[in-house]
Design a protein around this motif. Structure first.
Motif, PDB file in Angstrom:
ATOM      1  N   MET A   1       0.844  -1.190   0.000  1.00  0.00           N
ATOM      2  CA  MET A   1       0.000   0.000   0.000  1.00  0.00           C
ATOM      3  C   MET A   1       0.884   1.245   0.000  1.00  0.00           C
ATOM      4  N   ALA A   2       0.539   2.195  -0.814  1.00  0.00           N
ATOM      5  CA  ALA A   2       1.315   3.426  -0.938  1.00  0.00           C
ATOM      6  C   ALA A   2       1.103   4.330   0.277  1.00  0.00           C
ATOM      7  N   SER A   3       2.171   5.026   0.667  1.00  0.00           N
ATOM      8  CA  SER A   3       2.097   5.950   1.797  1.00  0.00           C
ATOM      9  C   SER A   3       1.303   7.198   1.411  1.00  0.00           C
ATOM     10  N   LYS A   4       1.004   8.034   2.395  1.00  0.00           N
ATOM     11  CA  LYS A   4       0.278   9.272   2.128  1.00  0.00           C
ATOM     12  C   LYS A   4       1.071  10.169   1.186  1.00  0.00           C
ATOM     13  N   ASN A   5       2.389  10.215   1.368  1.00  0.00           N
ATOM     14  CA  ASN A   5       3.254  11.025   0.514  1.00  0.00           C
ATOM     15  C   ASN A   5       3.173  10.555  -0.935  1.00  0.00           C
ATOM     16  N   ILE A   6       3.250   9.266  -1.149  1.00  0.00           N
ATOM     17  CA  ILE A   6       3.180   8.705  -2.503  1.00  0.00           C
ATOM     18  C   ILE A   6       1.805   8.969  -3.112  1.00  0.00           C
ATOM     19  N   LYS A   7       0.743   8.804  -2.335  1.00  0.00           N
ATOM     20  CA  LYS A   7      -0.605   9.049  -2.840  1.00  0.00           C
ATOM     21  C   LYS A   7      -0.768  10.497  -3.299  1.00  0.00           C
ATOM     22  N   LEU A   8      -0.202  11.436  -2.549  1.00  0.00           N
ATOM     23  CA  LEU A   8      -0.276  12.850  -2.916  1.00  0.00           C
ATOM     24  C   LEU A   8       0.502  13.101  -4.208  1.00  0.00           C
ATOM     25  N   ILE A   9       1.678  12.515  -4.322  1.00  0.00           N
ATOM     26  CA  ILE A   9       2.482  12.667  -5.538  1.00  0.00           C
ATOM     27  C   ILE A   9       1.723  12.107  -6.738  1.00  0.00           C
ATOM     28  N   LEU A  10       1.118  10.933  -6.591  1.00  0.00           N
ATOM     29  CA  LEU A  10       0.385  10.310  -7.687  1.00  0.00           C
ATOM     30  C   LEU A  10      -0.789  11.175  -8.143  1.00  0.00           C
ATOM     31  N   LYS A  11      -1.466  11.815  -7.195  1.00  0.00           N
ATOM     32  CA  LYS A  11      -2.601  12.675  -7.540  1.00  0.00           C
ATOM     33  C   LYS A  11      -2.164  13.914  -8.316  1.00  0.00           C
ATOM     34  N   THR A  12      -0.963  14.404  -8.041  1.00  0.00           N
ATOM     35  CA  THR A  12      -0.522  15.670  -8.627  1.00  0.00           C
ATOM     36  C   THR A  12       0.356  15.511  -9.870  1.00  0.00           C
ATOM     37  N   LEU A  13       0.602  14.289 -10.295  1.00  0.00           N
ATOM     38  CA  LEU A  13       1.406  14.094 -11.507  1.00  0.00           C
ATOM     39  C   LEU A  13       0.661  14.625 -12.727  1.00  0.00           C
ATOM     40  N   PRO A  14       1.385  15.246 -13.653  1.00  0.00           N
ATOM     41  CA  PRO A  14       0.735  15.730 -14.876  1.00  0.00           C
ATOM     42  C   PRO A  14       0.502  14.597 -15.877  1.00  0.00           C
ATOM     43  N   GLU A  15      -0.352  14.838 -16.845  1.00  0.00           N
ATOM     44  CA  GLU A  15      -0.618  13.856 -17.895  1.00  0.00           C
ATOM     45  C   GLU A  15       0.262  14.102 -19.114  1.00  0.00           C
ATOM     46  N   ASN A  16       1.375  14.785 -18.912  1.00  0.00           N
ATOM     47  CA  ASN A  16       2.319  15.108 -19.979  1.00  0.00           C
ATOM     48  C   ASN A  16       3.359  14.005 -20.128  1.00  0.00           C
ATOM     49  N   PRO A  17       4.081  14.011 -21.263  1.00  0.00           N
ATOM     50  CA  PRO A  17       5.206  13.074 -21.405  1.00  0.00           C
ATOM     51  C   PRO A  17       6.362  13.512 -20.513  1.00  0.00           C
ATOM     52  N   GLY A  18       7.178  12.555 -20.106  1.00  0.00           N
ATOM     53  CA  GLY A  18       8.310  12.912 -19.274  1.00  0.00           C
ATOM     54  C   GLY A  18       9.087  11.718 -18.759  1.00  0.00           C
ATOM     55  N   VAL A  19       9.951  12.020 -17.806  1.00  0.00           N
ATOM     56  CA  VAL A  19      10.809  11.025 -17.164  1.00  0.00           C
ATOM     57  C   VAL A  19      10.448  10.984 -15.686  1.00  0.00           C
ATOM     58  N   TYR A  20      10.401   9.778 -15.115  1.00  0.00           N
ATOM     59  CA  TYR A  20      10.106   9.645 -13.690  1.00  0.00           C
ATOM     60  C   TYR A  20      11.232   8.880 -13.003  1.00  0.00           C
ATOM     61  N   GLN A  21      11.429   9.196 -11.718  1.00  0.00           N
ATOM     62  CA  GLN A  21      12.490   8.580 -10.924  1.00  0.00           C
ATOM     63  C   GLN A  21      11.901   8.120  -9.596  1.00  0.00           C
ATOM     64  N   PHE A  22      12.177   6.874  -9.246  1.00  0.00           N
ATOM     65  CA  PHE A  22      11.738   6.326  -7.970  1.00  0.00           C
ATOM     66  C   PHE A  22      12.917   6.289  -7.006  1.00  0.00           C
ATOM     67  N   TYR A  23      12.667   6.714  -5.755  1.00  0.00           N
ATOM     68  CA  TYR A  23      13.698   6.737  -4.718  1.00  0.00           C
ATOM     69  C   TYR A  23      13.240   5.959  -3.491  1.00  0.00           C
ATOM     70  N   ASP A  24      14.210   5.394  -2.760  1.00  0.00           N
ATOM     71  CA  ASP A  24      13.883   4.698  -1.516  1.00  0.00           C
ATOM     72  C   ASP A  24      14.049   5.643  -0.331  1.00  0.00           C
ATOM     73  N   LYS A  25      13.900   5.113   0.891  1.00  0.00           N
ATOM     74  CA  LYS A  25      13.939   5.949   2.104  1.00  0.00           C
ATOM     75  C   LYS A  25      15.291   6.606   2.341  1.00  0.00           C
ATOM     76  N   ASN A  26      16.357   6.088   1.741  1.00  0.00           N
ATOM     77  CA  ASN A  26      17.695   6.664   1.881  1.00  0.00           C
ATOM     78  C   ASN A  26      18.045   7.588   0.714  1.00  0.00           C
ATOM     79  N   ALA A  27      17.037   7.969  -0.065  1.00  0.00           N
ATOM     80  CA  ALA A  27      17.199   8.820  -1.247  1.00  0.00           C
ATOM     81  C   ALA A  27      18.075   8.159  -2.314  1.00  0.00           C
ATOM     82  N   LYS A  28      18.108   6.829  -2.296  1.00  0.00           N
ATOM     83  CA  LYS A  28      18.839   6.074  -3.317  1.00  0.00           C
ATOM     84  C   LYS A  28      17.923   5.893  -4.519  1.00  0.00           C
TER      85      LYS A  28
END
Length: 71
Positions: A1-28
């Motif tokens: 289950m996604a955290s509140k932070n992730i849920k907020l990010i998912l809601k605010t993502l644009p529908e435009n083309p682009g590049v996405y980056q996933f990070y872990d808790k250590n900013a890796k």
């Protein structure tokens, strides 16, 4: 289950083309991907089951998502 932070990010993502980056808790950086529609592509990681165990494990580790919109 996604955290509140992730849920907020998912809601605010644009529908435009682009590049996405996933990070872990250590900013890796876990993963870099590209998409014609950032909102649909990134949301797909959190809304469906994955055939690959590797992807499933990665999604559980994601604590931050950054994106860059491109033409």
């Amino acid at each position: 289950m996604a955290s509140k932070n992730i849920k907020l990010i998912l809601k605010t993502l644009p529908e435009n083309p682009g590049v996405y980056q996933f990070y872990d808790k250590n900013a890796k950086l876990l993963y870099v991907g590209k998409a014609k529609n950032l909102k649909k592509r990134v949301n797909s990681y959190f809304t469906k089951s994955h055939d690959s165990r590797r992807i499933e494990v990665m999604v559980k580790k994601i604590t931050d998502i950054k994106h860059i919109v491109v033409n």
